[in-house]
Write a protein that holds these residues in place. Structure first.
Motif, PDB file in Angstrom:
ATOM      1  N   ARG A 129      -0.939   4.623  -3.608  1.00  0.00           N
ATOM      2  CA  ARG A 129      -1.219   5.904  -2.994  1.00  0.00           C
ATOM      3  C   ARG A 129      -1.983   6.950  -3.911  1.00  0.00           C
ATOM      4  O   ARG A 129      -3.231   7.407  -3.342  1.00  0.00           O
ATOM      5  CB  ARG A 129       0.182   6.596  -2.222  1.00  0.00           C
ATOM      6  CG  ARG A 129       0.946   5.981  -1.347  1.00  0.00           C
ATOM      7  CD  ARG A 129       2.051   6.732  -0.783  1.00  0.00           C
ATOM      8  NE  ARG A 129       3.056   6.173   0.189  1.00  0.00           N
ATOM      9  CZ  ARG A 129       4.052   6.718   0.432  1.00  0.00           C
ATOM     10  NH1 ARG A 129       4.676   7.903  -0.196  1.00  0.00           N
ATOM     11  NH2 ARG A 129       4.910   6.002   1.342  1.00  0.00           N
TER      12      ARG A 129
ATOM     13  N   LYS B 224       0.770  -1.159   0.100  1.00  0.00           N
ATOM     14  CA  LYS B 224       0.106   0.134   0.002  1.00  0.00           C
ATOM     15  C   LYS B 224       0.926   1.402  -0.016  1.00  0.00           C
ATOM     16  O   LYS B 224       0.316   2.391  -0.137  1.00  0.00           O
ATOM     17  CB  LYS B 224      -0.868   0.022   1.087  1.00  0.00           C
ATOM     18  CG  LYS B 224      -0.203  -0.081   2.671  1.00  0.00           C
ATOM     19  CD  LYS B 224      -1.291  -0.046   3.657  1.00  0.00           C
ATOM     20  CE  LYS B 224      -0.844  -0.025   5.113  1.00  0.00           C
ATOM     21  NZ  LYS B 224      -1.857  -0.017   6.128  1.00  0.00           N
ATOM     22  N   ASP B 225       2.212   1.028   0.260  1.00  0.00           N
ATOM     23  CA  ASP B 225       2.940   2.231   0.332  1.00  0.00           C
ATOM     24  C   ASP B 225       3.513   2.532  -1.259  1.00  0.00           C
ATOM     25  O   ASP B 225       4.179   3.799  -1.484  1.00  0.00           O
ATOM     26  CB  ASP B 225       4.246   2.196   1.114  1.00  0.00           C
ATOM     27  CG  ASP B 225       3.731   1.943   2.518  1.00  0.00           C
ATOM     28  OD1 ASP B 225       2.734   2.621   2.949  1.00  0.00           O
ATOM     29  OD2 ASP B 225       4.451   1.237   3.469  1.00  0.00           O
TER      30      ASP B 225
ATOM     31  N   ASN C 257      10.956   3.805  -4.148  1.00  0.00           N
ATOM     32  CA  ASN C 257       9.435   3.549  -4.509  1.00  0.00           C
ATOM     33  C   ASN C 257       9.248   3.860  -5.829  1.00  0.00           C
ATOM     34  O   ASN C 257      10.117   4.645  -6.565  1.00  0.00           O
ATOM     35  CB  ASN C 257       8.870   4.486  -3.366  1.00  0.00           C
ATOM     36  CG  ASN C 257       7.441   3.980  -3.297  1.00  0.00           C
ATOM     37  OD1 ASN C 257       6.931   3.234  -4.012  1.00  0.00           O
ATOM     38  ND2 ASN C 257       6.630   4.662  -2.229  1.00  0.00           N
TER      39      ASN C 257
END
Length: 396
Positions: free
Chosen positions: A9, A3-4, A37
């Motif tokens: 997001r 979920k990061d 990320n």
């Protein structure tokens, strides 16, 4: 955690900054990087990967391998480099429209008929779902499409939630989940709760429209091909262009195109039958002429650019006239030589033996039976020379 990831997001994230933590090559020698990320979505769950750039270098593929996201690049980037990532937004938003549209259409079939979707594919031009039923009527397709578009028009929110397995009984899931950790639900309130790892718009209205194109049987399922969003407009433009061109060619209004084509097909079928009948008569005349010219024991001839099926038919007509006749034909057809060898049932020489000897001469392929054989190959010699070789085999 899943979920990061930036694309979870915010599925509308078009550009981001990150750092290269791994730079390597895959088994094929293609450079790839892993970032701290990323907003690049990797191929998965029926949805294709994003593409775009990292520091202006093309990202040509994105794959998840052992929980890490690999960005395959056109050029190398070294470890610790700070990169500016830019997503190909038109591709991403198209995938968001198609994927959300698939949820809506699949839920429509469940809502109306209890038909579950068992497979989903998001292609470059169309989307398809496999529905677990062996027949769909035109009215069922129309009703599902109508419900799906009404849900789109209502502009309902499309929500995402991360839940634990123990919380699942709070949701009316459309299908059983394949994961038990980091469960992500995509929810259209009062219509569809579904586990999904794809990207979606914030509301159904952004899907714009759904249009079913055609349906086909796939084993014991029905495969429905459809488009959503901008693809609907593209399909409309393409179809309108085709109908407009057909209308001009036929010199009739657009609404008369189908009727005129049906009429033309009927006329074409009649003409094809007439041509076939005339060709049959001509071959019969040609067979009689060859018998008059060569007699009814052995007929040899060369031809130029004749359809080989004409020579096959001609040989069969001649052998039907006499059980003791032998036919040898060679056809010089543009870039290759073809031959037909046939005989009546009383002939003791096998046509297969001629074929096996001749094919190596022309580096060719062919086959047949003792009474009828054929083949073709390279023009290693003239048609007359090849015919002489075939004739010599009969006389040896």
């Amino acid at each position: 955690m899943l979920k990061d990831r930036l694309y979870y997001r915010d599925s509308y994230c078009k550009a981001f900054t990150s750092t290269v933590v791994v730079a390597a090559e895959d088994h094929a020698g293609n450079p790839f990087v892993i970032l701290e990320n990323t907003a690049f979505y990797p191929t998965g769950g029926g949805q294709p990967n994003d593409i775009g750039t990292l520091n202006g270098i093309a990202v040509i593929d994105v794959q998840e391998v052992d929980g890490e996201i690999r960005h395959l690049l056109a050029e190398k980037i070294v470890v610790s480099t700070t990169v500016e990532g830019v997503i190909d937004w038109s591709r991403r938003f198209d995938h968001m429209q198609q994927h959300a549209g698939q949820h809506i259409l699949s839920a429509s079939f469940v809502e109306l008929f209890g038909f579950n979707t068992v497979n989903f594919h998001l292609g470059q031009d169309t989307v398809s779902i496999d529905v677990d039923v062996d027949y769909l009527s035109p009215s069922q397709l129309a009703d599902a499409e109508k419900l799906a578009n009404s849900v789109i028009l209502e502009n309902r929110p499309i929500e995402t939630k991360w839940v634990h397995e123990a919380e699942l009984d709070q949701y009316a899931l459309r299908k059983k989940l394949a994961v038990t950790d980091e469960i992500r639900l995509v929810i259209i309130p009062d219509f569809d709760d579904n586990g999904c790892g794809g990207t979606h718009p914030h509301s159904t209205g952004q899907v714009r429209a759904i249009k079913i194109l055609f349906v086909e049987k796939e084993k014991k399922k029905m495969r429905i091909h459809f488009v959503c969003g901008e693809r609907v407009l593209h399909q409309l433009h393409t179809t309108n262009s085709i109908v407009s061109k057909a209308s001009k060619l036929l010199s009739i209004p657009s609404d008369g195109v189908v009727q005129s084509i049906e009429k033309l097909l009927g006329s074409t079928h009649t003409l094809e039958k007439t041509v076939t009948d005339m060709n049959e008569k001509l071959l019969n005349f040609e067979a009689q002429h060859l018998l008059e010219l060569h007699g009814n024991t052995r007929i040899t001839a060369t031809f130029s650019n004749r359809p080989v099926y004409d020579l096959q038919k001609l040989a069969k007509l001649l052998t039907a006239e006499n059980d003791s006749i032998i036919i040898l034909f060679v056809n010089d057809n543009v870039d290759k030589l073809q031959f037909v060898a046939a005989c009546g049932t009383d002939v003791t020489v096998s046509m297969k033996s001629i074929t096996s000897t001749i094919l190596p001469v022309i580096n060719g392929k062919g086959g047949g039976s003792d009474t009828f054989a054929q083949g073709g190959g390279e023009k290693t010699l003239s048609s007359k020379a090849l015919l002489l070789k075939m004739t010599a085999l009969l006389d040896s």
